[in-house]
Design an enzyme around this catalytic site. Structure first.
Site, PDB file in Angstrom:
ATOM      1  N   SER A   1       0.689  -1.185  -0.016  1.00  0.00           N
ATOM      2  CA  SER A   1       0.072   0.072  -0.018  1.00  0.00           C
ATOM      3  C   SER A   1       0.614   1.157   0.139  1.00  0.00           C
ATOM      4  CB  SER A   1      -0.863  -0.022   1.301  1.00  0.00           C
ATOM      5  OG  SER A   1      -1.352   1.328   1.147  1.00  0.00           O
TER       6      SER A   1
ATOM      7  N   HIS B   1      -1.269  -1.370  -4.060  1.00  0.00           N
ATOM      8  CA  HIS B   1      -2.440  -0.849  -3.489  1.00  0.00           C
ATOM      9  C   HIS B   1      -2.669   0.323  -3.341  1.00  0.00           C
ATOM     10  CE1 HIS B   1      -5.941  -2.120  -0.602  1.00  0.00           C
ATOM     11  NE2 HIS B   1      -5.408  -1.011   0.058  1.00  0.00           N
TER      12      HIS B   1
ATOM     13  N   ASP C   1      -4.994   3.602  -1.860  1.00  0.00           N
ATOM     14  CA  ASP C   1      -5.988   3.972  -0.893  1.00  0.00           C
ATOM     15  C   ASP C   1      -6.580   5.237  -0.965  1.00  0.00           C
ATOM     16  OD1 ASP C   1      -6.074   1.497   1.204  1.00  0.00           O
ATOM     17  OD2 ASP C   1      -4.164   2.128   1.076  1.00  0.00           O
TER      18      ASP C   1
ATOM     19  N   MET D   1      -9.439   7.826  -0.082  1.00  0.00           N
ATOM     20  CA  MET D   1     -10.136   8.471   1.026  1.00  0.00           C
ATOM     21  C   MET D   1     -10.819   9.466   0.667  1.00  0.00           C
ATOM     22  SD  MET D   1      -7.823   6.948   4.133  1.00  0.00           S
ATOM     23  CE  MET D   1      -6.765   5.249   4.038  1.00  0.00           C
TER      24      MET D   1
ATOM     25  N   HIS E   1      -8.496   0.645  -3.550  1.00  0.00           N
ATOM     26  CA  HIS E   1      -9.285   0.385  -2.481  1.00  0.00           C
ATOM     27  C   HIS E   1      -9.912   1.989  -1.960  1.00  0.00           C
ATOM     28  CE1 HIS E   1      -9.426  -0.697   2.328  1.00  0.00           C
ATOM     29  NE2 HIS E   1     -10.566  -0.411   1.640  1.00  0.00           N
TER      30      HIS E   1
ATOM     31  N   MET F   1     -12.113   3.928  -0.163  1.00  0.00           N
ATOM     32  CA  MET F   1     -12.800   4.092   1.075  1.00  0.00           C
ATOM     33  C   MET F   1     -13.539   5.757   0.824  1.00  0.00           C
ATOM     34  SD  MET F   1      -9.807   2.822   3.408  1.00  0.00           S
ATOM     35  CE  MET F   1      -8.776   2.713   2.202  1.00  0.00           C
TER      36      MET F   1
ATOM     37  N   MET G   1     -11.156  -6.152   6.323  1.00  0.00           N
ATOM     38  CA  MET G   1     -10.454  -5.324   6.940  1.00  0.00           C
ATOM     39  C   MET G   1      -9.848  -5.643   8.488  1.00  0.00           C
ATOM     40  SD  MET G   1      -9.903  -2.625   4.838  1.00  0.00           S
ATOM     41  CE  MET G   1      -8.982  -1.630   6.180  1.00  0.00           C
TER      42      MET G   1
ATOM     43  N   ASP H   1      -6.155  -6.289   5.146  1.00  0.00           N
ATOM     44  CA  ASP H   1      -5.516  -5.163   4.951  1.00  0.00           C
ATOM     45  C   ASP H   1      -5.677  -4.462   6.108  1.00  0.00           C
ATOM     46  OD1 ASP H   1      -4.855  -2.402   4.147  1.00  0.00           O
ATOM     47  OD2 ASP H   1      -6.567  -2.165   2.784  1.00  0.00           O
TER      48      ASP H   1
HETATM   49  C1  DX5 Z   1      -6.132   1.704   5.943  1.00  0.00           C
HETATM   50  C2  DX5 Z   1      -5.687   1.344   4.591  1.00  0.00           C
HETATM   51  C3  DX5 Z   1      -4.719   0.217   4.198  1.00  0.00           C
HETATM   52  C4  DX5 Z   1      -3.182   0.935   4.943  1.00  0.00           C
HETATM   53  C5  DX5 Z   1      -2.619   0.006   5.726  1.00  0.00           C
HETATM   54  O1  DX5 Z   1      -7.284   2.484   5.844  1.00  0.00           O
HETATM   55  O2  DX5 Z   1      -6.787   0.377   3.854  1.00  0.00           O
HETATM   56  O3  DX5 Z   1      -4.349  -0.121   3.188  1.00  0.00           O
HETATM   57  O4  DX5 Z   1      -2.462   1.354   3.871  1.00  0.00           O
HETATM   58  O5  DX5 Z   1      -1.421   0.343   6.152  1.00  0.00           O
HETATM   59  P1  DX5 Z   1      -0.590  -0.675   7.282  1.00  0.00           P
HETATM   60  O6  DX5 Z   1       0.083  -1.852   6.400  1.00  0.00           O
HETATM   61  O7  DX5 Z   1       0.453   0.296   7.741  1.00  0.00           O
HETATM   62  O8  DX5 Z   1      -1.609  -1.006   8.381  1.00  0.00           O
HETATM   63 ZN    ZN Z   2      -6.525  -0.548   1.866  1.00  0.00          ZN
END
Ligand code: DX5
Ligand code: ZN
Length: 221
Positions: free
Chosen positions: A8, A32, A34, A36, A65, A67, A136, A172
């Site tokens: 990620s 990956h 993210d 948001m 991903h 969110m 998650m 994740d």
């Molecule tokens: C958090 C994200 C993850 C995040 C994970 O909401 O969806 O993808 O990057 O980070 P780590 O591996 O540091 O927990």
């Molecule tokens: Zn993620």
């Protein structure tokens, strides 16, 4: 089941995203990303324009991903842009089956994400509409959070529901050298890791080490 690692970039240097992707592209199966929106989760990252720029440069498939609220409106655009996988949250979607079909029609694989408190069983009948289930293992929103062991029984039950091939099972959040083996033993086969990769001295080496651990553990699991 073959193990896949999806680093990620949330924990990467956002001023050097293309190089950060490049640093893992010979060893990672995916990168990956993210997305948001500061509504579905209390954090704001990047959106479609940055994903499009990354798609133009990345030599590894992109695993988006989302969110975000209203994925029904926004998610197909990521698939149309060329993301190889687009995952949205069940909790945010008004019509998950219709959205899954729209994402597939746009040419991407589609993932269904569940927050830690969302059970998997009520959605068992929907799973054939998806290519991947994302369980998650932290509350979505931030990198570097502590892994939630309490979610592992759900990972195990999800694997029982989906069987041995077909749909991928992604975890994740807090996935690291300390936790990846428990995830693999529970039946996960796609592992997202942010801080465990990008906070390591050598991100590519970290990906390889995580893969070896997951492979050993999934053979035992
Ligand atoms: C958090 C994200 C993850 C995040 C994970 O909401 O969806 O993808 O990057 O980070 P780590 O591996 O540091 O927990
Ligand atoms: Zn993620």
């Amino acid at each position: 089941m073959s193990v896949q690692i999806s680093p990620s970039i949330l924990s990467a240097d956002f001023a050097r995203l293309a190089e950060e992707v490049e640093a893992v592209s010979s060893v990672a199966d995916w990168v990956h990303v993210d997305v948001m929106d500061n509504h579905f989760v209390p954090n704001l990252t990047i959106g479609l324009p940055v994903v499009e720029s990354l798609l133009a440069r990345a030599a590894v498939p992109i695993d988006c991903h989302l969110m975000i609220e209203d994925p029904d409106r926004w998610a197909p655009g990521y698939a149309e842009a060329g993301a190889r996988n687009v995952t949205f949250h069940l909790e945010a979607s008004a019509a998950p089956v219709r959205l899954a079909r729209a994402i597939r029609t746009a040419g991407a694989r589609v993932g269904l994400a569940l927050k830690p408190a969302t059970p998997v069983e009520p959605y068992a009948d929907l799973l054939p509409e998806f290519d991947m289930l994302l369980v998650m293992t932290v509350e979505p929103g931030f990198g570097g959070q502590e892994f939630l062991d309490v979610v592992l029984p759900k990972v195990r039950r999800a694997r029982e529901l989906i069987g041995d091939d077909g749909i991928w099972l992604q975890v994740d959040g807090g996935v690291s050298a300390e936790t990846i083996e428990r995830c693999a033993e529970a039946g996960a086969d796609v592992f997202v890791a942010g801080s465990a990769v990008y906070r390591a001295d050598d991100p590519a080496k970290a990906v390889q080490a995580l893969r070896e651990q997951a492979q050993r553990a999934s053979a035992r699991g």
